[in-house]
Structures are given as C-alpha cells and as structure tokens.
Scaffold this motif. Structure first.
Motif, PDB file in Angstrom:
ATOM      1  N   THR A 169     -17.741 -11.152  29.901  1.00  0.00           N
ATOM      2  CA  THR A 169     -17.675 -12.329  29.212  1.00  0.00           C
ATOM      3  C   THR A 169     -18.855 -12.925  28.844  1.00  0.00           C
ATOM      4  O   THR A 169     -18.872 -14.054  28.369  1.00  0.00           O
ATOM      5  CB  THR A 169     -16.684 -12.969  30.136  1.00  0.00           C
ATOM      6  N   LYS A 209     -22.025  -8.912  23.085  1.00  0.00           N
ATOM      7  CA  LYS A 209     -21.337  -8.980  21.671  1.00  0.00           C
ATOM      8  C   LYS A 209     -20.161  -8.003  21.866  1.00  0.00           C
ATOM      9  O   LYS A 209     -20.018  -7.065  22.160  1.00  0.00           O
ATOM     10  CB  LYS A 209     -22.628  -8.380  20.818  1.00  0.00           C
ATOM     11  N   VAL A 210     -19.299  -8.525  21.056  1.00  0.00           N
ATOM     12  CA  VAL A 210     -17.830  -7.902  20.671  1.00  0.00           C
ATOM     13  C   VAL A 210     -17.681  -7.453  19.277  1.00  0.00           C
ATOM     14  O   VAL A 210     -17.902  -8.206  18.622  1.00  0.00           O
ATOM     15  CB  VAL A 210     -16.751  -8.419  21.366  1.00  0.00           C
ATOM     16  N   LYS A 211     -17.172  -6.162  19.148  1.00  0.00           N
ATOM     17  CA  LYS A 211     -16.718  -5.747  18.081  1.00  0.00           C
ATOM     18  C   LYS A 211     -15.450  -5.321  18.134  1.00  0.00           C
ATOM     19  O   LYS A 211     -15.067  -4.524  19.054  1.00  0.00           O
ATOM     20  CB  LYS A 211     -17.785  -4.740  17.192  1.00  0.00           C
ATOM     21  N   PHE A 267     -12.460  -1.571  20.868  1.00  0.00           N
ATOM     22  CA  PHE A 267     -13.420  -2.768  21.076  1.00  0.00           C
ATOM     23  C   PHE A 267     -14.514  -1.901  21.391  1.00  0.00           C
ATOM     24  O   PHE A 267     -14.420  -1.141  22.412  1.00  0.00           O
ATOM     25  CB  PHE A 267     -12.860  -3.673  21.971  1.00  0.00           C
ATOM     26  N   ILE A 325     -18.181  -3.258  23.466  1.00  0.00           N
ATOM     27  CA  ILE A 325     -18.605  -4.585  24.138  1.00  0.00           C
ATOM     28  C   ILE A 325     -20.206  -4.009  24.117  1.00  0.00           C
ATOM     29  O   ILE A 325     -20.324  -3.193  25.099  1.00  0.00           O
ATOM     30  CB  ILE A 325     -17.804  -5.066  25.039  1.00  0.00           C
ATOM     31  N   LEU A 335     -10.565 -10.799  24.867  1.00  0.00           N
ATOM     32  CA  LEU A 335     -10.523 -10.106  23.729  1.00  0.00           C
ATOM     33  C   LEU A 335      -9.414 -10.531  22.799  1.00  0.00           C
ATOM     34  O   LEU A 335      -9.597 -10.582  21.625  1.00  0.00           O
ATOM     35  CB  LEU A 335     -10.074  -8.517  23.958  1.00  0.00           C
ATOM     36  N   TYR A 355     -11.105 -13.336  20.969  1.00  0.00           N
ATOM     37  CA  TYR A 355     -11.927 -12.991  19.876  1.00  0.00           C
ATOM     38  C   TYR A 355     -11.147 -12.411  18.579  1.00  0.00           C
ATOM     39  O   TYR A 355     -11.539 -12.805  17.570  1.00  0.00           O
ATOM     40  CB  TYR A 355     -12.685 -11.728  20.545  1.00  0.00           C
ATOM     41  N   GLN A 408      -9.877 -15.547  16.844  1.00  0.00           N
ATOM     42  CA  GLN A 408     -11.188 -16.414  16.178  1.00  0.00           C
ATOM     43  C   GLN A 408     -11.726 -15.701  15.023  1.00  0.00           C
ATOM     44  O   GLN A 408     -12.051 -16.371  13.921  1.00  0.00           O
ATOM     45  CB  GLN A 408     -12.038 -16.637  17.248  1.00  0.00           C
ATOM     46  N   ASN A 409     -11.637 -14.347  15.203  1.00  0.00           N
ATOM     47  CA  ASN A 409     -12.450 -13.515  14.112  1.00  0.00           C
ATOM     48  C   ASN A 409     -11.324 -12.870  13.212  1.00  0.00           C
ATOM     49  O   ASN A 409     -11.813 -12.299  11.956  1.00  0.00           O
ATOM     50  CB  ASN A 409     -13.180 -12.546  14.811  1.00  0.00           C
TER      51      ASN A 409
END
Length: 400
Positions: free
Chosen positions: A252, A279-281, A291, A293, A349, A352, A355-356
């Motif tokens: 986190t 950072k998360v993708k 994901f 991380i 997640l 995330y 938001q994205n």
C-alpha cells in the motif's frame, strides 16, 4: 425623536444579546472531567443496563479520566486509586455510546469533557458478530462537537478495558503511553500507520475493505504489531499478523521506516529502510485482471557480517537483491492471506481500478469482493528494487 429612540432600543437589545449569550455554556476548568481514552467492550450476561427494551447488544464503556494534580506531580507509573495517581478509570454498561456517556456523567463529580480524547480502543468481540455496527460506535465520536478528527482508533484482541490499566514507567497514564507508542510505526513495518478517526470514517464512506491498528497487552506493556481487517460493510473480519502487516505496508506504500532481514551464508543481515514507494499497473486479459506492483526502497545497512566486504560494489548488489527478494516474499504472503483466507482487498486494488479504469470497474464492481469474488482470482505480481544508499558509520566491525 421617535426614530432616535427606536435606534437606541435596537442598539440596547443588540448589546444585551451579545452579553447574555457570550458564556451561556461555560464550564469552569476545575469542574471538567478530562477524558483521555475510551475502551468499548461487549457486555456479558451478568452486566445489565438501565434500559431493557429491544434486542440491541449491551456495551461496556470504560473511560480514563485525568487528575490534573497527579499530572503536575509527574507520578508516572502510579496505578489508578493510589495517592497521587494521574488518572482513574470508570466503567458503565448501556446499549449506545450516547447512553454510556450519559450514565457515566451520573457517576462522576466532574462534567465529562472529550476535547482532549486521545484514543478509542474497541474490542474485536464487540464488533465481530455483526450485531454491533462499527460505524454506529464511531458515530457518537464523529458527531460530537468536542471531538477532533485526529483521535486514534484501535482494535483490541480481546478485552479492551484491560488496556486502560497497563503500566508505564515514563508516562503518567496508560492512554498517554499508548498514544506515544502509536507514532512508532516510523521505526517498524510490522504495525500499521496511525488510524485517525477521520481516516477510518473516510474508509467507511467509501465502502472498501481496510485495516486499522491492532493493540494487545502482555506482561510488560502493550504490543501494536499486526492489524485489524474490516470488510466493505465495515464488519470486523480478523487480524493480520506482523509479517502480513509488513507485507501490506509495502503493497500500500505505507512504509516509513523499519527493518528487513535477509539470510546470507547462514548469517542474518539487516536493511534499515528510510523510504519506500509503490506503483500499480493493471491490465485485463481474457476477463481476468493482472496487476503489477512495483516497490522501490532506499535505506542503510543496519547489520552486516564479518566475511562480507561491504566496500565492494558486488557485495552491495548482492545484498540489494537479497533484500528485494525478502520484500517480495513478505508481500506475496500478505496477498495469499488476503486472497485465500479472508478474500478481502485491503491492498486497495479495487480503488485503483475505480480511480484509473472507471468503465471497466463499473462492470465488475459488484463482483470484486462479493458475488463472483474476482479479487481472489486476480493475478498479482510483485517486483521490488532496493537501493543501499549508505553503509552506516563503519566499513567493518572486526578484522577478518
């Protein structure tokens, strides 16, 4: 003449209204009962409240009241009820926090005053069965205009009342000891960051799974290792241990300090973390989310071994790889616990995606933690990169 008389009367009434309303609710400071901490427990069968209507479960509220004269004398370590003590604890039983406070007011000579409240400790027993809502307990503290939004909220493993009687040699009262220890999360990654009531309220409103600080007691004091896990309906689910909590902090991005240990040639080497980020993708393949991380950490060598020459770049790179591997291991243990045991997305997640990737999130939101529980099937890959910025004050501790 009448106009001036009317203006004079209006002015007089205005002045009277100001003078009469300025201190209408004033309470002298020596008549206030300063509440430093509150512990909430589930009442047993023997306790009875003043009201017996309905099926609402009864709660035991324990209030730690400060004694200013004891604080001035610096009587650290003196137990409640002894001469010169800085505090005393008062317990009452009722069905709601407002009723608890009202009943407590009838048992003390001082008017309860909450503006200096430092900690709210809630037993996991009080919220684990679902009959007592966690948000309902916090509602009283959030609505009361005497409360601040930086009050610490903690979940006790078992009885919460006992924590208001822990001994401390360097603090005058137990809640002062607890409040100081809460800030030590910058020195260890095995406890969660401080859980202010404002932060907890935000998580409840978002309807997300979240964790807050756990507290327990032992013979010599308290322990804040671990975390209490709540689901999207703000119901207590269970506790995370120290290892899972450390991994969660990395996942986190909440690590602000602490130590990571790794093994090299049968010996232990330590890495003192100074800062860490993540950072998360995310991407979607065949209806399944994947994901990545990425965790990046910087720090100092906390402990080395005699046979390792830390002045060599090859030794530095080897240690960095070992510490990175350990961070990945810690994170993967946490992911396994959250996905397989609790099935709760405390990593964030889902938030995330909200938001994205809003459009795709709207399609799966109802099945992320509930329904099909897509979170449990998500592929989560963790990568770590460690940088050793300093070696400490020495190059070696003894001759080879």
């Amino acid at each position: 003449m009448r106009r001036w008389r009317g203006a004079g009367i209006a002015l007089l009434l205005l002045l009277l209204s100001i003078l009469m309303s300025a201190c209408w609710d004033r309470v002298e400071i020596d008549q206030r009962g300063f509440v430093a901490g509150v512990a909430i427990d589930k009442a047993g069968k023997k306790e009875e409240s003043s009201q017996k209507r309905g099926n609402a479960p009864e709660l035991i509220g324990t209030y730690q009241m400060l004694i200013p004269s004891g604080l001035r004398s610096g009587s650290g370590g003196k137990e409640a009820g002894t001469p010169g003590a800085a505090y005393f604890n008062l317990s009452v039983t009722e069905r709601s926090l407002m009723a608890l406070t009202a009943r407590m007011s009838a048992k003390t000579s001082r008017t309860p005053y909450f503006e200096h409240l430092q900690a709210i400790i809630i037993s996991n027993e009080a919220v684990k069965d679902g009959r007592t809502d966690f948000a309902d307990i916090l509602d009283f503290f959030l609505r009361n205009n005497e409360m601040r939004r930086d009050i610490n909220v903690l979940i006790a493993d078992g009885n919460a009342k006992r924590l208001l009687s822990v001994k401390s040699m360097n603090e005058s009262y137990p809640v002062g000891y607890i409040d100081s220890a809460i800030n030590n999360y910058t020195k260890t990654c095995y406890m969660r960051p401080e859980s202010r009531i404002g932060y907890v309220h935000e998580q409840i409103l978002k309807n997300v799974s979240f964790t807050i600080q756990k507290i327990d007691s032992y013979a010599d004091g308290i322990s804040l290792t671990g975390a209490a896990l709540f689901d999207t309906h703000h119901r207590f689910v269970g506790f995370l241990g120290g290892i899972e909590t450390c991994g969660l902090n990395f996942l986190t991005g909440d690590v602000e300090g602490g130590v990571v240990e790794a093994e090299l040639n049968g010996d232990i080497i330590d890495y003192d973390i100074e800062r860490a980020t993540r950072k998360v993708k995310a991407r979607r393949e065949n209806g399944r989310y994947k994901f990545t991380i990425q965790i990046e950490a910087e720090g100092t060598i906390g402990k080395s071994i005699r046979l390792l020459d830390v002045t060599k770049l090859s030794s530095i790179r080897k240690m960095e790889q070992l510490f990175a591997k350990e961070i990945v291991n810690l994170s993967e243990k946490t992911i396994k616990t959250l996905q397989k045991k609790y099935k709760k997305d405390a990593i964030g997640l889902g938030m995330y995606l909200y938001q994205n990737k809003r459009m795709s999130w709207n399609e799966i939101s109802e099945n992320w933690e509930e329904g099909k529980q897509l979170f449990t099937e998500a592929d989560i890959e963790v990568k770590a990169e460690v940088k050793i910025r300093r070696l400490g004050n020495i190059n070696q501790s003894e001759r080879k």
